[in-house]
Design a protein around this motif. Sequence first.
Motif, PDB file in Angstrom:
ATOM      1  N   ILE A 170       0.840  -1.201   0.000  1.00 48.92           N
ATOM      2  CA  ILE A 170       0.000   0.000   0.000  1.00 48.92           C
ATOM      3  C   ILE A 170       0.873   1.247   0.000  1.00 48.92           C
ATOM      4  O   ILE A 170       0.576   2.234  -0.693  1.00 48.92           O
ATOM      5  CB  ILE A 170      -0.940  -0.003   1.222  1.00 48.92           C
ATOM      6  N   VAL A 209       0.949   4.288  -2.756  1.00 50.34           N
ATOM      7  CA  VAL A 209       0.755   5.695  -2.407  1.00 50.34           C
ATOM      8  C   VAL A 209       1.891   6.551  -2.959  1.00 50.34           C
ATOM      9  O   VAL A 209       1.659   7.666  -3.452  1.00 50.34           O
ATOM     10  CB  VAL A 209       0.636   5.843  -0.878  1.00 50.34           C
ATOM     11  N   LEU A 220      -8.413   0.097  -8.179  1.00 47.55           N
ATOM     12  CA  LEU A 220      -7.012   0.474  -8.026  1.00 47.55           C
ATOM     13  C   LEU A 220      -6.235   0.466  -9.344  1.00 47.55           C
ATOM     14  O   LEU A 220      -5.140   1.020  -9.410  1.00 47.55           O
ATOM     15  CB  LEU A 220      -6.321  -0.476  -7.034  1.00 47.55           C
ATOM     16  N   ARG A 255      -9.402   6.382  -4.261  1.00 43.71           N
ATOM     17  CA  ARG A 255      -9.457   6.619  -2.818  1.00 43.71           C
ATOM     18  C   ARG A 255     -10.379   5.626  -2.099  1.00 43.71           C
ATOM     19  O   ARG A 255      -9.962   5.020  -1.103  1.00 43.71           O
ATOM     20  CB  ARG A 255      -9.904   8.058  -2.524  1.00 43.71           C
ATOM     21  N   ARG A 257      -8.574   2.297  -2.098  1.00 40.26           N
ATOM     22  CA  ARG A 257      -7.439   2.307  -1.180  1.00 40.26           C
ATOM     23  C   ARG A 257      -7.887   2.148   0.260  1.00 40.26           C
ATOM     24  O   ARG A 257      -7.269   1.416   1.043  1.00 40.26           O
ATOM     25  CB  ARG A 257      -6.698   3.634  -1.362  1.00 40.26           C
ATOM     26  N   GLY A 301      -1.412  -1.832  -7.975  1.00 40.02           N
ATOM     27  CA  GLY A 301      -2.825  -1.896  -7.621  1.00 40.02           C
ATOM     28  C   GLY A 301      -3.422  -3.261  -7.865  1.00 40.02           C
ATOM     29  O   GLY A 301      -4.231  -3.757  -7.067  1.00 40.02           O
TER      30      GLY A 301
END
Length: 419
Positions: A235, A239, A303, A342, A345, A408
């Motif tokens: 993750i 980001v 993602l 978002r 995530r 992703g």
Amino acid sequence: MTPLATRLFNVREGEMPLVVAGLALFFLLFAGYFMLRPVRETMGVAGGVENLQWLFTGTFVVTLIALPLFGWLASKVRRRRILPWTYGFLASNLLVFAGLFAWQPDNLWSARAFYIWLSMFNLLSISLAWSVLADLLSNEQAKRLFGLLAGGASLGGLVGPLLGTMLVGVIGHAGLVLLATACLLGSVLAAGYLQGYRDRHPLPADIEMPRSRPLGGNPFAGASEVLRTPYLLGIAVFVVLLASVSTFLYFEQARLVAAHFTSRTEQTQVFGLIDSLVQFLSILTQVFITGHLARKLGVGILLVAVPLLMVVGFLLLAVAPVFVLFVLVMVVRRVGEYALVRPGREMLYTVVLPEQKYKAKNFTDTVVYRGGDALSGWVKRGLDLLGDHPALAMFIGAGIALVWALTGAWLGREQRKRE
């Protein structure tokens, strides 16, 4: 709920109070932030577009200082108290800036300090709101409702810049800061109602780890959790890649606006209008598409879709770097981030432990994100100094976006395994 509303919004019987409170939390938080976002952009331009990388670096340093303080708070107080205590402190900071802007509205150092502070504020406050939602909703509820709740964020993101655009000429920047402070405090009340709803309808996880119990641990536990857990580290990489793509496009936006508009009021209005368009399109996607995609195809589709679109967008900009195409790519990127990336995530955190939902998540959303911002900001500045070669930056952006898409896809598979 009527059958039609149930099909459209994925809301089940008894969940409407939860949905309304969640929508209010995000609406008020984002209305306040997006009211101030055009002000921040104006303050950044005031110091010179060629100096933006220094503001990104300053934001990263301030975030490094703030996160241990948040980690200490999260370790010592009950989970249900983390948000109101944090937001209360941030509201007091806003009052200080309102006073500074009223006293010396053209002070360059106040402008720079506000830019850095708001850049830290938005990541911490938004990340914390999503942490609370990930803590209070089950994984199944998150897939159905996160997109809808994110619609409250986009609605606030639509109303906020519109209010800012209309009111900045009347009440000034100091007045906008005070209005945003009131919105932030209102979001605290909405979060309190959410906690009360979950008290009346507890999840099995609440029995194992009651929210009345502090998380414990040390202020730096979030960083260690990310570094030793492959899923959380993935993750974090996702980001960083997101931040890099965003920064490349952000620098170009700032340069274009600075070249075409000279006064601070005009710049604030232009940034506000761009934000309004993005949020309007995001609302339509979040309310009617995001939840259905996540429920039927899984988190992975949320993602991967936007990174792949960005690969195409960067390649098109490398071949035809025209203003209209740049605006289109920028809007697609931001709409896709708010409406798909978002929520997707945040769904990744519904399958981790409570301490990871707060400490590890906030470490990734603040320090890792701003670190990616700072690094990519200097890379972009270095490319600009090499000369007039905009295609090179766009080709590099396409490569970053491709790696972003692959990351992703891996995270989507890992999330399914943990369900």
